[in-house]
Design a protein around this motif. Sequence first.
Motif, PDB file in Angstrom:
ATOM      1  N   VAL A   7       0.837  -1.200   0.000  1.00 30.22           N
ATOM      2  CA  VAL A   7       0.000   0.000   0.000  1.00 30.22           C
ATOM      3  C   VAL A   7       0.873   1.251   0.000  1.00 30.22           C
ATOM      4  O   VAL A   7       0.618   2.205  -0.749  1.00 30.22           O
ATOM      5  CB  VAL A   7      -0.964  -0.007   1.210  1.00 30.22           C
ATOM      6  CG1 VAL A   7      -1.647   1.331   1.384  1.00 30.22           C
ATOM      7  CG2 VAL A   7      -1.988  -1.105   1.057  1.00 30.22           C
ATOM      8  N   ILE A   8       1.900   1.259   0.814  1.00 31.37           N
ATOM      9  CA  ILE A   8       2.807   2.410   0.869  1.00 31.37           C
ATOM     10  C   ILE A   8       3.506   2.613  -0.471  1.00 31.37           C
ATOM     11  O   ILE A   8       3.644   3.745  -0.958  1.00 31.37           O
ATOM     12  CB  ILE A   8       3.843   2.233   2.005  1.00 31.37           C
ATOM     13  CG1 ILE A   8       3.144   2.214   3.356  1.00 31.37           C
ATOM     14  CG2 ILE A   8       4.894   3.324   1.971  1.00 31.37           C
ATOM     15  CD1 ILE A   8       2.400   3.484   3.679  1.00 31.37           C
ATOM     16  N   ILE A  10       2.401   1.731  -3.454  1.00 37.12           N
ATOM     17  CA  ILE A  10       1.416   2.219  -4.426  1.00 37.12           C
ATOM     18  C   ILE A  10       1.139   3.696  -4.200  1.00 37.12           C
ATOM     19  O   ILE A  10       1.064   4.487  -5.155  1.00 37.12           O
ATOM     20  CB  ILE A  10       0.126   1.381  -4.346  1.00 37.12           C
ATOM     21  CG1 ILE A  10       0.382  -0.027  -4.870  1.00 37.12           C
ATOM     22  CG2 ILE A  10      -1.010   2.043  -5.106  1.00 37.12           C
ATOM     23  CD1 ILE A  10      -0.741  -1.002  -4.618  1.00 37.12           C
ATOM     24  N   LEU A  11       0.975   4.103  -2.935  1.00 34.84           N
ATOM     25  CA  LEU A  11       0.733   5.517  -2.647  1.00 34.84           C
ATOM     26  C   LEU A  11       1.921   6.382  -3.054  1.00 34.84           C
ATOM     27  O   LEU A  11       1.737   7.478  -3.595  1.00 34.84           O
ATOM     28  CB  LEU A  11       0.438   5.708  -1.161  1.00 34.84           C
ATOM     29  CG  LEU A  11      -0.943   5.270  -0.688  1.00 34.84           C
ATOM     30  CD1 LEU A  11      -1.044   5.389   0.813  1.00 34.84           C
ATOM     31  CD2 LEU A  11      -2.018   6.074  -1.375  1.00 34.84           C
ATOM     32  N   ASP A  12       3.118   5.889  -2.812  1.00 37.51           N
ATOM     33  CA  ASP A  12       4.313   6.639  -3.190  1.00 37.51           C
ATOM     34  C   ASP A  12       4.384   6.821  -4.701  1.00 37.51           C
ATOM     35  O   ASP A  12       4.705   7.898  -5.197  1.00 37.51           O
ATOM     36  CB  ASP A  12       5.553   5.921  -2.678  1.00 37.51           C
ATOM     37  CG  ASP A  12       6.816   6.725  -2.928  1.00 37.51           C
ATOM     38  OD1 ASP A  12       6.767   7.954  -2.723  1.00 37.51           O
ATOM     39  OD2 ASP A  12       7.839   6.124  -3.314  1.00 37.51           O
ATOM     40  N   THR A  14       1.789   6.694  -6.803  1.00 36.24           N
ATOM     41  CA  THR A  14       0.646   7.478  -7.259  1.00 36.24           C
ATOM     42  C   THR A  14       0.832   8.972  -7.006  1.00 36.24           C
ATOM     43  O   THR A  14       0.444   9.806  -7.820  1.00 36.24           O
ATOM     44  CB  THR A  14      -0.627   6.994  -6.551  1.00 36.24           C
ATOM     45  OG1 THR A  14      -0.781   5.603  -6.800  1.00 36.24           O
ATOM     46  CG2 THR A  14      -1.852   7.714  -7.042  1.00 36.24           C
ATOM     47  N   LEU A  15       1.422   9.316  -5.863  1.00 29.45           N
ATOM     48  CA  LEU A  15       1.525  10.719  -5.466  1.00 29.45           C
ATOM     49  C   LEU A  15       2.884  11.320  -5.779  1.00 29.45           C
ATOM     50  O   LEU A  15       3.374  12.175  -5.053  1.00 29.45           O
ATOM     51  CB  LEU A  15       1.231  10.838  -3.974  1.00 29.45           C
ATOM     52  CG  LEU A  15      -0.146  10.350  -3.537  1.00 29.45           C
ATOM     53  CD1 LEU A  15      -0.257  10.391  -2.037  1.00 29.45           C
ATOM     54  CD2 LEU A  15      -1.233  11.144  -4.196  1.00 29.45           C
ATOM     55  N   ARG A  20      -0.980  15.555  -8.646  1.00 29.00           N
ATOM     56  CA  ARG A  20      -1.688  14.408  -8.076  1.00 29.00           C
ATOM     57  C   ARG A  20      -1.871  14.562  -6.577  1.00 29.00           C
ATOM     58  O   ARG A  20      -2.912  14.210  -6.029  1.00 29.00           O
ATOM     59  CB  ARG A  20      -0.933  13.116  -8.371  1.00 29.00           C
ATOM     60  CG  ARG A  20      -0.996  12.715  -9.823  1.00 29.00           C
ATOM     61  CD  ARG A  20      -0.238  11.445 -10.045  1.00 29.00           C
ATOM     62  NE  ARG A  20      -0.182  11.122 -11.463  1.00 29.00           N
ATOM     63  CZ  ARG A  20       0.591  10.202 -11.965  1.00 29.00           C
ATOM     64  NH1 ARG A  20       1.404   9.508 -11.180  1.00 29.00           N
ATOM     65  NH2 ARG A  20       0.573   9.949 -13.243  1.00 29.00           N
ATOM     66  N   ARG A  21      -0.854  15.092  -5.898  1.00 28.24           N
ATOM     67  CA  ARG A  21      -0.978  15.323  -4.456  1.00 28.24           C
ATOM     68  C   ARG A  21      -2.064  16.357  -4.173  1.00 28.24           C
ATOM     69  O   ARG A  21      -2.820  16.241  -3.217  1.00 28.24           O
ATOM     70  CB  ARG A  21       0.354  15.784  -3.875  1.00 28.24           C
ATOM     71  CG  ARG A  21       1.329  14.669  -3.645  1.00 28.24           C
ATOM     72  CD  ARG A  21       2.502  15.128  -2.794  1.00 28.24           C
ATOM     73  NE  ARG A  21       3.239  16.235  -3.363  1.00 28.24           N
ATOM     74  CZ  ARG A  21       4.304  16.109  -4.148  1.00 28.24           C
ATOM     75  NH1 ARG A  21       4.762  14.930  -4.445  1.00 28.24           N
ATOM     76  NH2 ARG A  21       4.910  17.169  -4.628  1.00 28.24           N
ATOM     77  N   THR A  24      -5.482  14.679  -4.696  1.00 22.91           N
ATOM     78  CA  THR A  24      -5.744  13.748  -3.603  1.00 22.91           C
ATOM     79  C   THR A  24      -6.073  14.497  -2.321  1.00 22.91           C
ATOM     80  O   THR A  24      -6.989  14.107  -1.581  1.00 22.91           O
ATOM     81  CB  THR A  24      -4.529  12.832  -3.374  1.00 22.91           C
ATOM     82  OG1 THR A  24      -4.210  12.183  -4.606  1.00 22.91           O
ATOM     83  CG2 THR A  24      -4.804  11.802  -2.309  1.00 22.91           C
TER      84      THR A  24
END
Length: 50
Positions: A7-8, A10-12, A14-15, A20-21, A24
């Motif tokens: 999860v971490i 994927i978030l890294d 994605t953002l 994007r940040r 979000t």
Amino acid sequence: MPNFEDVITILDYTLNSGRRRHITGGILLSVSALFAGLALTAMTLKAEGT
């Protein structure tokens, strides 16, 4: 905990851009405002018996 690490990661990924940040962050603020409104509504409702 491989799921937490995934999860971490994927978030890294994605953002990784400022835009994007920003998007979000706006979504998270909207969701928190929605839940705050629901909580306020639930707290101010009167019981039907009283």
